[in-house]
Motif scaffolding. Structure first.
Motif, PDB file in Angstrom:
ATOM      1  N   PHE A 150      69.667  16.485  63.541  1.00 23.37           N
ATOM      2  CA  PHE A 150      71.058  16.482  63.099  1.00 23.37           C
ATOM      3  C   PHE A 150      71.773  17.726  63.632  1.00 23.37           C
ATOM      4  O   PHE A 150      71.219  18.818  63.613  1.00 23.37           O
ATOM      5  CB  PHE A 150      71.143  16.456  61.571  1.00 23.37           C
ATOM      6  N   ASN A 177      74.435  19.098  62.293  1.00 25.31           N
ATOM      7  CA  ASN A 177      74.982  19.880  61.187  1.00 25.31           C
ATOM      8  C   ASN A 177      74.024  19.865  60.002  1.00 25.31           C
ATOM      9  O   ASN A 177      73.154  18.991  59.904  1.00 25.31           O
ATOM     10  CB  ASN A 177      76.340  19.302  60.754  1.00 25.31           C
ATOM     11  N   GLU A 237      76.768  12.038  58.873  1.00 25.75           N
ATOM     12  CA  GLU A 237      76.401  12.544  60.191  1.00 25.75           C
ATOM     13  C   GLU A 237      75.893  11.436  61.110  1.00 25.75           C
ATOM     14  O   GLU A 237      76.191  11.432  62.310  1.00 25.75           O
ATOM     15  CB  GLU A 237      75.355  13.650  60.049  1.00 25.75           C
ATOM     16  N   ARG A 295      76.458  12.245  65.157  1.00 24.22           N
ATOM     17  CA  ARG A 295      76.044  13.625  65.405  1.00 24.22           C
ATOM     18  C   ARG A 295      74.541  13.805  65.194  1.00 24.22           C
ATOM     19  O   ARG A 295      74.078  14.689  64.470  1.00 24.22           O
ATOM     20  CB  ARG A 295      76.852  14.572  64.518  1.00 24.22           C
TER      21      ARG A 295
END
Length: 225
Positions: free
Chosen positions: A200, A202, A213, A218
């Motif tokens: 991931f 973030n 996400e 992302r």
């Protein structure tokens, strides 16, 4: 890379194994939930998603697992792997489902499953979409090219049963559809945990973070060993 820099990078880019089965609800698994948690911690994973076949862990029982995992810094996500079926096509593949609060069983048509999950604010990932059938090499155990028609959120790219041909097919679909590719071990025994993972971009501290996400793309899959 210094010690502090390495820790900062890990916090920014968490590593999850997002397709796992335990012997508590998946009869095909040899892995006890506590052993899964311990193995994930020892491997340095930031989180795991438990995806039993057609069953979502009841919230109270899953909370017990979280109480074991979270003091060790491991995030747990409650999902399920759902098999689909239609009279027209027969088996239409399996999907990792997150964000739906009830067990979905098996044998819904794929399009009906997608509509139901999306209607409840959840996400779907095509599990091993180009894994070949053991009984008929001309067919897939996953969704195959039907994935182009479904409006999915991600495709499982790195999986232990994806050969080079399967990887190429998934990459092509990712490009055409603009979808991210995830990685996961589909482990049914403890020694396979973490072989393939999802990175991931973030921090992920909750199911809401996890879903957001992936939906935003992302994430990326990776083979670890």
């Amino acid at each position: 890379m210094g010690k502090g820099e390495g820790r900062e990078r890990r916090e920014i880019m968490p590593t999850f194994d997002i397709h796992l089965h335990t012997d508590y609800y998946s009869s095909c698994s040899l892995m006890h939930p506590k052993d899964l948690i311990q193995q994930a911690v020892e491997l340095g994973l930031d989180g795991i998603a438990i995806t039993e076949h057609g069953i979502r862990w009841p919230d109270d029982k899953f909370a017990e697992l979280r109480r074991l995992a979270e003091p060790q810094g491991l995030i747990l996500i409650n999902g399920q792997e759902v098999n689909t079926y239609s009279r027209q096509n027969g088996t239409e593949g399996e999907f990792l489902v997150f964000g739906v609060k009830k067990s979905l069983g098996a044998d819904l048509p794929a399009k009906e499953l997608v509509a139901r999950v999306k209607g409840e604010g959840g996400i779907l990932i095509a599990a091993h979409p180009y894994k070949r059938s053991r009984l008929n090499r001309e067919r897939y155990f996953g969704v195959g090219d039907l994935l182009y028609e479904l409006g999915l959120d991600a495709l499982e790219l790195y999986h232990p049963h994806h050969d080079e041909e399967a990887l190429e097919k998934v990459r092509r679909a990712m490009e055409v559809l603009g979808l991210p590719g995830t990685g996961s071990s589909d482990a049914h025994k403890v020694e396979d945990v973490g072989a393939y993972v999802t990175i991931f971009e973030n921090p992920v501290q909750s199911e809401e973070d996890f879903i957001r996400e992936i939906r935003a793309g992302r994430v990326r899959g990776e083979k670890r060993f």
